[in-house]
Write a protein that holds these residues in place. Structure first.
Motif, PDB file in Angstrom:
ATOM      1  N   ALA A  10       6.317   2.731  -9.882  1.00 43.79           N
ATOM      2  CA  ALA A  10       5.071   1.944  -9.590  1.00 43.79           C
ATOM      3  C   ALA A  10       5.745   0.269  -9.811  1.00 43.79           C
ATOM      4  O   ALA A  10       4.790  -0.521  -9.185  1.00 43.79           O
ATOM      5  CB  ALA A  10       4.732   1.956 -10.976  1.00 43.79           C
ATOM      6  N   LYS A  11       7.431   0.302 -10.169  1.00 38.79           N
ATOM      7  CA  LYS A  11       7.683  -1.258 -10.011  1.00 38.79           C
ATOM      8  C   LYS A  11       8.561  -1.186  -9.116  1.00 38.79           C
ATOM      9  O   LYS A  11       8.990  -2.380  -8.401  1.00 38.79           O
ATOM     10  CB  LYS A  11       8.903  -1.278 -11.171  1.00 38.79           C
ATOM     11  N   VAL A  12       8.883  -0.492  -8.058  1.00 39.04           N
ATOM     12  CA  VAL A  12       9.955  -0.572  -6.988  1.00 39.04           C
ATOM     13  C   VAL A  12       8.739   0.065  -5.852  1.00 39.04           C
ATOM     14  O   VAL A  12       8.469   0.456  -5.294  1.00 39.04           O
ATOM     15  CB  VAL A  12      11.233   0.573  -6.972  1.00 39.04           C
ATOM     16  N   PHE A  13       8.889  -1.210  -4.506  1.00 40.10           N
ATOM     17  CA  PHE A  13       8.284  -1.384  -3.799  1.00 40.10           C
ATOM     18  C   PHE A  13       9.517  -0.509  -2.553  1.00 40.10           C
ATOM     19  O   PHE A  13      10.523   0.246  -3.073  1.00 40.10           O
ATOM     20  CB  PHE A  13       8.615  -2.770  -2.822  1.00 40.10           C
ATOM     21  N   PHE A  14       8.452  -0.279  -1.605  1.00 37.42           N
ATOM     22  CA  PHE A  14       9.052   0.694  -0.543  1.00 37.42           C
ATOM     23  C   PHE A  14      10.266   0.915  -0.143  1.00 37.42           C
ATOM     24  O   PHE A  14      11.064   0.769   0.560  1.00 37.42           O
ATOM     25  CB  PHE A  14       7.778   1.554   0.290  1.00 37.42           C
ATOM     26  N   SER A  15      10.270  -0.543   0.682  1.00 36.89           N
ATOM     27  CA  SER A  15      11.236  -1.482   1.484  1.00 36.89           C
ATOM     28  C   SER A  15      12.731  -1.231   0.397  1.00 36.89           C
ATOM     29  O   SER A  15      13.681  -1.560   1.018  1.00 36.89           O
ATOM     30  CB  SER A  15      10.854  -2.902   1.490  1.00 36.89           C
ATOM     31  N   LYS A  16      12.800  -1.274  -0.818  1.00 35.09           N
ATOM     32  CA  LYS A  16      13.484  -1.750  -2.023  1.00 35.09           C
ATOM     33  C   LYS A  16      14.060  -0.564  -2.041  1.00 35.09           C
ATOM     34  O   LYS A  16      14.881   0.211  -3.380  1.00 35.09           O
ATOM     35  CB  LYS A  16      12.903  -2.625  -3.378  1.00 35.09           C
ATOM     36  N   ALA A  17      13.301   1.085  -2.207  1.00 33.79           N
ATOM     37  CA  ALA A  17      13.770   1.775  -3.225  1.00 33.79           C
ATOM     38  C   ALA A  17      15.392   2.276  -2.902  1.00 33.79           C
ATOM     39  O   ALA A  17      16.259   2.908  -3.113  1.00 33.79           O
ATOM     40  CB  ALA A  17      12.981   3.133  -2.167  1.00 33.79           C
ATOM     41  N   LYS A  18      15.721   2.410  -1.501  1.00 34.61           N
ATOM     42  CA  LYS A  18      17.800   2.647  -1.183  1.00 34.61           C
ATOM     43  C   LYS A  18      17.968   1.557  -2.249  1.00 34.61           C
ATOM     44  O   LYS A  18      19.803   2.431  -2.950  1.00 34.61           O
ATOM     45  CB  LYS A  18      17.568   2.071   0.660  1.00 34.61           C
ATOM     46  N   SER A  19      17.643   0.164  -1.852  1.00 32.76           N
ATOM     47  CA  SER A  19      18.738  -0.514  -2.699  1.00 32.76           C
ATOM     48  C   SER A  19      18.563  -0.479  -3.937  1.00 32.76           C
ATOM     49  O   SER A  19      19.702   0.344  -4.913  1.00 32.76           O
ATOM     50  CB  SER A  19      17.853  -2.004  -2.861  1.00 32.76           C
ATOM     51  N   PHE A  20      17.520   0.620  -4.643  1.00 33.34           N
ATOM     52  CA  PHE A  20      17.807   0.551  -6.248  1.00 33.34           C
ATOM     53  C   PHE A  20      18.215   2.008  -6.339  1.00 33.34           C
ATOM     54  O   PHE A  20      19.210   2.387  -7.199  1.00 33.34           O
ATOM     55  CB  PHE A  20      15.595   0.913  -6.430  1.00 33.34           C
ATOM     56  N   LEU A  21      18.238   2.902  -5.578  1.00 34.89           N
ATOM     57  CA  LEU A  21      18.682   4.237  -5.426  1.00 34.89           C
ATOM     58  C   LEU A  21      20.390   3.618  -5.581  1.00 34.89           C
ATOM     59  O   LEU A  21      20.828   4.308  -6.774  1.00 34.89           O
ATOM     60  CB  LEU A  21      18.209   5.198  -4.746  1.00 34.89           C
ATOM     61  N   PHE A  22      20.639   2.876  -4.336  1.00 33.16           N
ATOM     62  CA  PHE A  22      22.461   3.026  -5.100  1.00 33.16           C
ATOM     63  C   PHE A  22      23.091   1.987  -5.528  1.00 33.16           C
ATOM     64  O   PHE A  22      24.037   2.166  -6.618  1.00 33.16           O
ATOM     65  CB  PHE A  22      22.813   2.253  -3.299  1.00 33.16           C
ATOM     66  N   THR A  23      21.953   1.264  -6.120  1.00 40.42           N
ATOM     67  CA  THR A  23      22.463   0.858  -7.324  1.00 40.42           C
ATOM     68  C   THR A  23      22.278   1.911  -8.607  1.00 40.42           C
ATOM     69  O   THR A  23      23.562   1.444  -9.063  1.00 40.42           O
ATOM     70  CB  THR A  23      21.650  -0.248  -7.839  1.00 40.42           C
ATOM     71  N   LYS A  49       0.790  -1.181  -0.271  1.00 35.41           N
ATOM     72  CA  LYS A  49      -0.075   0.341   0.062  1.00 35.41           C
ATOM     73  C   LYS A  49       1.065   1.226   0.213  1.00 35.41           C
ATOM     74  O   LYS A  49       0.214   2.736  -0.866  1.00 35.41           O
ATOM     75  CB  LYS A  49      -0.680  -0.435   1.064  1.00 35.41           C
ATOM     76  N   LYS A  50       2.005   1.094   0.504  1.00 37.52           N
ATOM     77  CA  LYS A  50       2.908   2.019   0.366  1.00 37.52           C
ATOM     78  C   LYS A  50       3.849   2.492  -0.983  1.00 37.52           C
ATOM     79  O   LYS A  50       4.798   1.648  -1.229  1.00 37.52           O
ATOM     80  CB  LYS A  50       3.885   2.224   1.737  1.00 37.52           C
ATOM     81  N   THR A  51       3.282   3.464  -1.071  1.00 33.02           N
ATOM     82  CA  THR A  51       3.586   3.278  -2.539  1.00 33.02           C
ATOM     83  C   THR A  51       4.516   4.719  -3.413  1.00 33.02           C
ATOM     84  O   THR A  51       4.611   5.643  -2.611  1.00 33.02           O
ATOM     85  CB  THR A  51       2.275   3.104  -3.731  1.00 33.02           C
ATOM     86  N   ILE A  52       5.893   4.071  -3.549  1.00 35.58           N
ATOM     87  CA  ILE A  52       6.675   5.507  -3.858  1.00 35.58           C
ATOM     88  C   ILE A  52       6.116   6.483  -5.017  1.00 35.58           C
ATOM     89  O   ILE A  52       6.260   7.488  -4.809  1.00 35.58           O
ATOM     90  CB  ILE A  52       7.933   4.788  -4.797  1.00 35.58           C
ATOM     91  N   CYS A  53       4.792   6.467  -5.656  1.00 33.96           N
ATOM     92  CA  CYS A  53       3.839   7.273  -6.618  1.00 33.96           C
ATOM     93  C   CYS A  53       4.046   8.203  -6.290  1.00 33.96           C
ATOM     94  O   CYS A  53       3.343   9.042  -6.775  1.00 33.96           O
ATOM     95  CB  CYS A  53       3.634   6.725  -7.590  1.00 33.96           C
ATOM     96  N   LYS A  54       2.759   7.736  -4.607  1.00 34.06           N
ATOM     97  CA  LYS A  54       3.113   9.385  -4.121  1.00 34.06           C
ATOM     98  C   LYS A  54       4.283  10.453  -3.527  1.00 34.06           C
ATOM     99  O   LYS A  54       4.730   9.836  -2.936  1.00 34.06           O
ATOM    100  CB  LYS A  54       1.664   8.449  -2.918  1.00 34.06           C
ATOM    101  N   PRO A  55       3.412  11.275  -3.782  1.00 27.22           N
ATOM    102  CA  PRO A  55       4.391  12.259  -3.669  1.00 27.22           C
ATOM    103  C   PRO A  55       5.014  13.269  -2.318  1.00 27.22           C
ATOM    104  O   PRO A  55       6.189  13.145  -2.023  1.00 27.22           O
ATOM    105  CB  PRO A  55       3.830  13.668  -4.019  1.00 27.22           C
ATOM    106  N   LYS A  56       4.498  12.577  -1.546  1.00 27.13           N
ATOM    107  CA  LYS A  56       4.222  12.635  -0.089  1.00 27.13           C
ATOM    108  C   LYS A  56       5.619  11.472   0.503  1.00 27.13           C
ATOM    109  O   LYS A  56       6.529  11.816   1.186  1.00 27.13           O
ATOM    110  CB  LYS A  56       3.213  12.888   0.872  1.00 27.13           C
TER     111      LYS A  56
END
Length: 175
Positions: free
Chosen positions: A58-71, A8-15
């Motif tokens: 839409a493809k990145v889970f909130f919990s994986k955002a940090k890993s995505f960014l660093f990669t 439910k916690k999607t990164i697509c929401k600006p907040k």
């Protein structure tokens, strides 16, 4: 239940995106700065990483955002280095090599700082990266391991080798 909340916690929401930015932008910037040594380039790569995160929210889970960014940022850096090598190779083919001698009359503090900076710059990339993340950014070995996607033991080994190399070049008083 945790998985249901996670989706439910999607990164697509600006907040939520802003929350991710606030939480990770500084450490991502420091990570990139330690890798490339250029403040502007590090800032550009951080911004581009967040743009890619937004484009793929839409493809990145909130919990994986940090890993995505660093990669993403690390891959950008590797592409930048590869491009720079090609540019330097072509630029050096037509130029003569000139040597510039440095003045030998420096005060003791300047000599030490120059020696220290040189010794750090001479460290292999992986050792320098771990050393700076730990000593400058005050990251714990576990945090560094997570950022780099390696084991804590690998971080310990890189740090040990970095310190050994620095002691050999600067002196045994370096801790």
């Amino acid at each position: 239940m945790f998985v249901a909340m996670e989706t439910k916690k999607t990164i697509c929401k600006p907040k939520v995106f802003n929350e991710v930015y606030e939480e990770h932008s500084k450490s991502l910037y420091n990570f990139m700065y330690y890798k490339c040594g250029d403040r502007d380039l590090a800032e550009d790569m951080v911004q581009e990483s967040f743009v890619k995160l937004w484009e793929n929210c839409a493809k990145v889970f909130f919990s994986k955002a940090k890993s995505f960014l660093f990669t993403v940022a690390n891959n950008m850096f590797l592409n930048h280095v590869a491009h720079k090598k090609i540019v330097l190779k072509h630029a050096s083919e037509g130029q003569k090599n000139y040597t510039h001698e440095t003045p030998e009359y420096l005060i003791e503090e300047q000599e030490f700082l120059k020696k220290l900076k040189g010794a750090i710059a001479d460290l292999p990339d992986k050792q320098r990266e771990v050393f700076l993340l730990n000593r400058i950014d005050k990251k714990k070995y576990k945090e560094i391991a997570e950022m780099l996607g390696i084991s804590v033991k690998a971080v310990e080994k890189r740090m040990s080798l970095a310190l050994k190399s620095l002691r050999a070049k600067i002196g045994s008083n370096f801790k």
